[in-house]
Design a protein around this motif. Sequence first.
Motif, short mmCIF file in Angstrom:
data_model
loop_
_atom_site.label_atom_id
_atom_site.label_comp_id
_atom_site.label_asym_id
_atom_site.label_seq_id
_atom_site.Cartn_x
_atom_site.Cartn_y
_atom_site.Cartn_z
N LYS A 72 0.83 -1.22 0.00
CA LYS A 72 0.00 0.00 0.00
C LYS A 72 0.86 1.27 0.00
N ALA A 94 0.61 5.28 -5.19
CA ALA A 94 -0.58 6.11 -5.40
C ALA A 94 -1.61 5.34 -6.22
N ARG A 117 -5.12 6.73 -6.16
CA ARG A 117 -6.28 7.61 -6.23
C ARG A 117 -6.35 8.40 -7.54
N ARG A 124 -2.14 13.58 -0.99
CA ARG A 124 -1.22 12.50 -1.36
C ARG A 124 -1.71 11.16 -0.82
N ASP A 125 -1.44 10.09 -1.56
CA ASP A 125 -1.86 8.77 -1.08
C ASP A 125 -0.83 7.69 -1.42
N THR A 139 4.07 9.94 0.30
CA THR A 139 3.33 9.04 1.18
C THR A 139 2.82 9.83 2.39
N PRO A 140 1.63 9.51 2.88
CA PRO A 140 1.05 10.30 3.97
C PRO A 140 1.94 10.38 5.21
#
Length: 470
Positions: free
Chosen positions: A250, A253, A255, A271-272, A352-353
């Motif tokens: 995970k 990205a 999304r 951001r994802d 990344t978060p």
Amino acid sequence: MRPLGWAARLHRGPPSRLLSALAADPFGDLPPLAARRVVVTGLGLVTPLGVGVAAVWQRLLAGATGVRRLQAEDLPEAHRAALPQLPCQVVACVPQDDLAAVPWAAQEDSRRTAKFMSYALTAAAEALQDAGWRPETLEQRQSTGVAIGAGMSCTTDMADAGVLIAEGKLRRLSPFFVPKTLVNMAAGAVSIAHGLQGPNHAVATACATGAHAVGDAFSMIRRGDADVMLAGGTESCIDAVALGGFCRLKALATRYNEEPAAASRPFDAGRDGFVMGEGAGVLVLEELEHALGRGARIYAEVRGYGMSGDAHHITQPPPDGIGAQLAMRRALSQAGLTPEQICYVNAHATSTPQGDDIEQRAIAAVFGEAATAAQPAPGSPLAVSSTKGATGHLLGAAGAVEAIFSVLALRDGVAPPTANLAAKDPPLLAGLVGPQARALPGDSPRAVLSNSFGFGGTNAALVFAAAPAR
């Protein structure tokens, strides 16, 4: 309890005993270590923004992006059936037309040479040409070395070999399988191509690889192991195995599959995950007197190199970013600089978060008011940007490519943009550079810092400063 060695036992006793033992050493004193100054004299780039330093830098400053939709042709033929199963449909590939257009590009023989090796050969050829360094004598070849690493080498060949073995076709395994998958083969290929007989070194520290390679080469020249080093990182593992593996973590990205140019967005609230990229960056590092003696153009001086380990988690940094802090502080200490003397930080920030948040906090802890106050005294706040918004994350090549961007920022007095930064998250660093490049505060001399962090908790920071006046 295991008995201590003789040196450890002596350390526990009075100092006079240790001094007596050293005085009795039949080999005498060790030779003194050199502490020579190291400068950057050549640069070479292969990136999703293009091939060649001038073109890539121009496109980066103009706000271009190398991130796009993943296509079947981007994957090895045997991997294309997996394309619909990949949650991430965005990548940052080297434009092959640009690669074919430059005269110094390596001619890839896919049977013998993996793409990560070809990218390194191309970047090294440009860097040597840029430096004007062509070692011809035996002494010159023996004092010129290579330190080029990779994070994952050639996952495609590994995956294909696994299929052959599972199908009972071991005899069809290529005799070049091992040479194509060893991490050190990019360094080996560059050494062989140019006849370089100095140190031949390859580091593999995940996404910190390129920075560690530059730092290790810097250390080698400082202590006299070489006069010139080709240093950097390279990576090319855009295939179903690598993409699928990072998706399972995970980390990628997902999304923005329908809006790929917006997918890589370091420090942004939307951001994802990161976008996987490929490419190579190689710098020519040179001992200062050696460079001056041949009249070389000097881009910058390598002033400091800091390393640390998080000792926390295989993929996640600690919440306080202590490993990142240690790397930055150690680089500054070795450089003999204070945080206030740094005008720009090229952040590792991958989009990344968690990672971007923690890096902001680490930078704030190290730089204090210079980074967090809207109007620190004197001048503007510390400029911070992540160029991964435009290039994606080049994994083992990232640290070297971003070291080159940092050197160019220093040369031109400009902080490159952070693509897609619309809403800062967290809004902690006052000097975060958005989608437009920004002039760096102050006049020369300037100094900049580049961060690189990797899985396993490995961290590296490099400090570059304006070239010493002579």
